[in-house]
Design a protein around this motif. Sequence first.
Motif, PDB file in Angstrom:
ATOM      1  N   SER A 181       0.863  -1.180   0.000  1.00 44.18           N
ATOM      2  CA  SER A 181       0.000   0.000   0.000  1.00 44.18           C
ATOM      3  C   SER A 181       0.902   1.233   0.000  1.00 44.18           C
ATOM      4  N   GLU A 182       0.374   2.340  -0.443  1.00 49.50           N
ATOM      5  CA  GLU A 182       1.164   3.572  -0.536  1.00 49.50           C
ATOM      6  C   GLU A 182       1.731   3.976   0.829  1.00 49.50           C
ATOM      7  N   GLU A 183       0.943   3.777   1.877  1.00 53.38           N
ATOM      8  CA  GLU A 183       1.405   4.215   3.201  1.00 53.38           C
ATOM      9  C   GLU A 183       2.467   3.298   3.815  1.00 53.38           C
ATOM     10  N   THR A 184       2.687   2.114   3.230  1.00 49.53           N
ATOM     11  CA  THR A 184       3.721   1.223   3.776  1.00 49.53           C
ATOM     12  C   THR A 184       4.855   0.952   2.781  1.00 49.53           C
ATOM     13  N   SER A 185       4.819   1.581   1.622  1.00 49.01           N
ATOM     14  CA  SER A 185       5.765   1.237   0.551  1.00 49.01           C
ATOM     15  C   SER A 185       7.225   1.517   0.891  1.00 49.01           C
ATOM     16  N   PHE A 186       7.490   2.408   1.795  1.00 49.86           N
ATOM     17  CA  PHE A 186       8.869   2.763   2.136  1.00 49.86           C
ATOM     18  C   PHE A 186       9.404   1.981   3.333  1.00 49.86           C
ATOM     19  N   ILE A 187       8.552   1.205   3.992  1.00 44.75           N
ATOM     20  CA  ILE A 187       8.954   0.510   5.214  1.00 44.75           C
ATOM     21  C   ILE A 187       9.714  -0.766   4.862  1.00 44.75           C
ATOM     22  N   SER A 188      10.880  -0.908   5.455  1.00 40.19           N
ATOM     23  CA  SER A 188      11.616  -2.168   5.355  1.00 40.19           C
ATOM     24  C   SER A 188      12.095  -2.536   6.753  1.00 40.19           C
ATOM     25  N   ALA A 189      12.254  -3.819   6.986  1.00 42.36           N
ATOM     26  CA  ALA A 189      12.727  -4.274   8.298  1.00 42.36           C
ATOM     27  C   ALA A 189      14.114  -3.695   8.587  1.00 42.36           C
ATOM     28  N   SER A 190      14.943  -3.596   7.562  1.00 42.59           N
ATOM     29  CA  SER A 190      16.298  -3.044   7.752  1.00 42.59           C
ATOM     30  C   SER A 190      16.248  -1.603   8.232  1.00 42.59           C
ATOM     31  N   LEU A 191      15.387  -0.796   7.617  1.00 39.39           N
ATOM     32  CA  LEU A 191      15.264   0.603   8.041  1.00 39.39           C
ATOM     33  C   LEU A 191      14.683   0.705   9.450  1.00 39.39           C
ATOM     34  N   VAL A 192      13.698  -0.126   9.749  1.00 38.83           N
ATOM     35  CA  VAL A 192      13.103  -0.126  11.089  1.00 38.83           C
ATOM     36  C   VAL A 192      14.174  -0.448  12.129  1.00 38.83           C
ATOM     37  N   LYS A 193      14.977  -1.467  11.860  1.00 40.04           N
ATOM     38  CA  LYS A 193      16.054  -1.824  12.808  1.00 40.04           C
ATOM     39  C   LYS A 193      17.041  -0.672  12.975  1.00 40.04           C
ATOM     40  N   GLU A 194      17.419  -0.060  11.870  1.00 46.81           N
ATOM     41  CA  GLU A 194      18.378   1.051  11.910  1.00 46.81           C
ATOM     42  C   GLU A 194      17.852   2.193  12.767  1.00 46.81           C
ATOM     43  N   VAL A 195      16.613   2.575  12.563  1.00 49.13           N
ATOM     44  CA  VAL A 195      16.010   3.655  13.348  1.00 49.13           C
ATOM     45  C   VAL A 195      15.953   3.254  14.829  1.00 49.13           C
ATOM     46  N   ALA A 196      15.504   2.038  15.103  1.00 53.70           N
ATOM     47  CA  ALA A 196      15.392   1.570  16.497  1.00 53.70           C
ATOM     48  C   ALA A 196      16.754   1.517  17.186  1.00 53.70           C
ATOM     49  N   LEU A 197      17.765   1.029  16.480  1.00 59.63           N
ATOM     50  CA  LEU A 197      19.102   0.917  17.065  1.00 59.63           C
ATOM     51  C   LEU A 197      19.714   2.276  17.390  1.00 59.63           C
ATOM     52  N   HIS A 198      19.224   3.320  16.729  1.00 60.48           N
ATOM     53  CA  HIS A 198      19.700   4.675  17.006  1.00 60.48           C
ATOM     54  C   HIS A 198      18.736   5.464  17.890  1.00 60.48           C
ATOM     55  N   GLY A 199      17.819   4.742  18.546  1.00 59.81           N
ATOM     56  CA  GLY A 199      16.940   5.377  19.517  1.00 59.81           C
ATOM     57  C   GLY A 199      15.725   6.071  18.942  1.00 59.81           C
ATOM     58  N   GLY A 200      15.456   5.877  17.653  1.00 59.81           N
ATOM     59  CA  GLY A 200      14.303   6.521  17.031  1.00 59.81           C
ATOM     60  C   GLY A 200      12.996   5.807  17.344  1.00 59.81           C
ATOM     61  N   ASP A 201      11.912   6.503  17.117  1.00 58.48           N
ATOM     62  CA  ASP A 201      10.567   5.977  17.365  1.00 58.48           C
ATOM     63  C   ASP A 201      10.075   5.233  16.131  1.00 58.48           C
ATOM     64  N   VAL A 202       9.859   3.934  16.255  1.00 61.14           N
ATOM     65  CA  VAL A 202       9.403   3.113  15.125  1.00 61.14           C
ATOM     66  C   VAL A 202       7.945   2.693  15.273  1.00 61.14           C
ATOM     67  N   SER A 203       7.231   3.300  16.210  1.00 62.90           N
ATOM     68  CA  SER A 203       5.866   2.859  16.522  1.00 62.90           C
ATOM     69  C   SER A 203       4.894   3.000  15.352  1.00 62.90           C
ATOM     70  N   GLN A 204       5.186   3.858  14.394  1.00 59.65           N
ATOM     71  CA  GLN A 204       4.287   3.980  13.245  1.00 59.65           C
ATOM     72  C   GLN A 204       4.594   2.962  12.144  1.00 59.65           C
ATOM     73  N   PHE A 205       5.659   2.181  12.312  1.00 57.74           N
ATOM     74  CA  PHE A 205       6.089   1.240  11.283  1.00 57.74           C
ATOM     75  C   PHE A 205       5.891  -0.224  11.650  1.00 57.74           C
ATOM     76  N   VAL A 206       5.681  -0.496  12.947  1.00 56.67           N
ATOM     77  CA  VAL A 206       5.529  -1.875  13.421  1.00 56.67           C
ATOM     78  C   VAL A 206       4.442  -1.930  14.497  1.00 56.67           C
ATOM     79  N   HIS A 207       3.937  -3.116  14.723  1.00 56.72           N
ATOM     80  CA  HIS A 207       2.945  -3.362  15.776  1.00 56.72           C
ATOM     81  C   HIS A 207       3.551  -3.010  17.136  1.00 56.72           C
ATOM     82  N   LYS A 208       2.711  -2.600  18.084  1.00 49.41           N
ATOM     83  CA  LYS A 208       3.189  -2.216  19.414  1.00 49.41           C
ATOM     84  C   LYS A 208       4.022  -3.319  20.075  1.00 49.41           C
ATOM     85  N   SER A 209       3.623  -4.567  19.908  1.00 45.32           N
ATOM     86  CA  SER A 209       4.373  -5.664  20.516  1.00 45.32           C
ATOM     87  C   SER A 209       5.785  -5.759  19.936  1.00 45.32           C
TER      88      SER A 209
END
Length: 167
Positions: free
Chosen positions: A127-155
């Motif tokens: 979908s257009e709203e998820t087209s830029f999301i990748s697990a690699s980018l999510v990990k990178e943001v999380a590992l640098h203390g960024g907020d990934v709550s809009q990209f993954v489930h709360k759990s």
Amino acid sequence: MRGSDKVSVIAVYPGTFDPVTNGHSDLVQRAASLFDHVIVAIAANPEKTPLFDLGQRVGMASYVLSGLTNVEVCGFSDLLVDFARQKKANVILRGLRAVSDFEFEMQLASMNRRLDNTIETVFLTPSEETSFISASLVKEVALHGGDVSQFVHKSVVDELRNVVAKM
């Protein structure tokens, strides 16, 4: 085709899912409406050095996708076509986020067709709203203390925080 002659269409959606993202979930939800059964096949894939072990990735995906009655989550370490045969799947589902994904995905699809020409590869775009999301980018943001709550489930956010806190 008469109703009793209908062949079930079983799709295998393979990947590392390190971690499962909203993009993955979106694709699985849409696939669940297209296919009789969808198997989210989480590759052990140790050469990628995943952040989460296979059990954790299977657990997270199972939890996130638990509301989909025709979806099953499994770990695997076999050749994909062998896993698909074991599961009696007749479709391999792949996501294409960008044109840059296409060349590699075509190579994979061609190889899989050579290995077993009874299993078709089907591509879905996100979908257009998820087209830029990748697990690699999510990990990178999380590992640098960024907020990934809009990209993954709360759990998954909670699991990422636990892993990052241990590093």
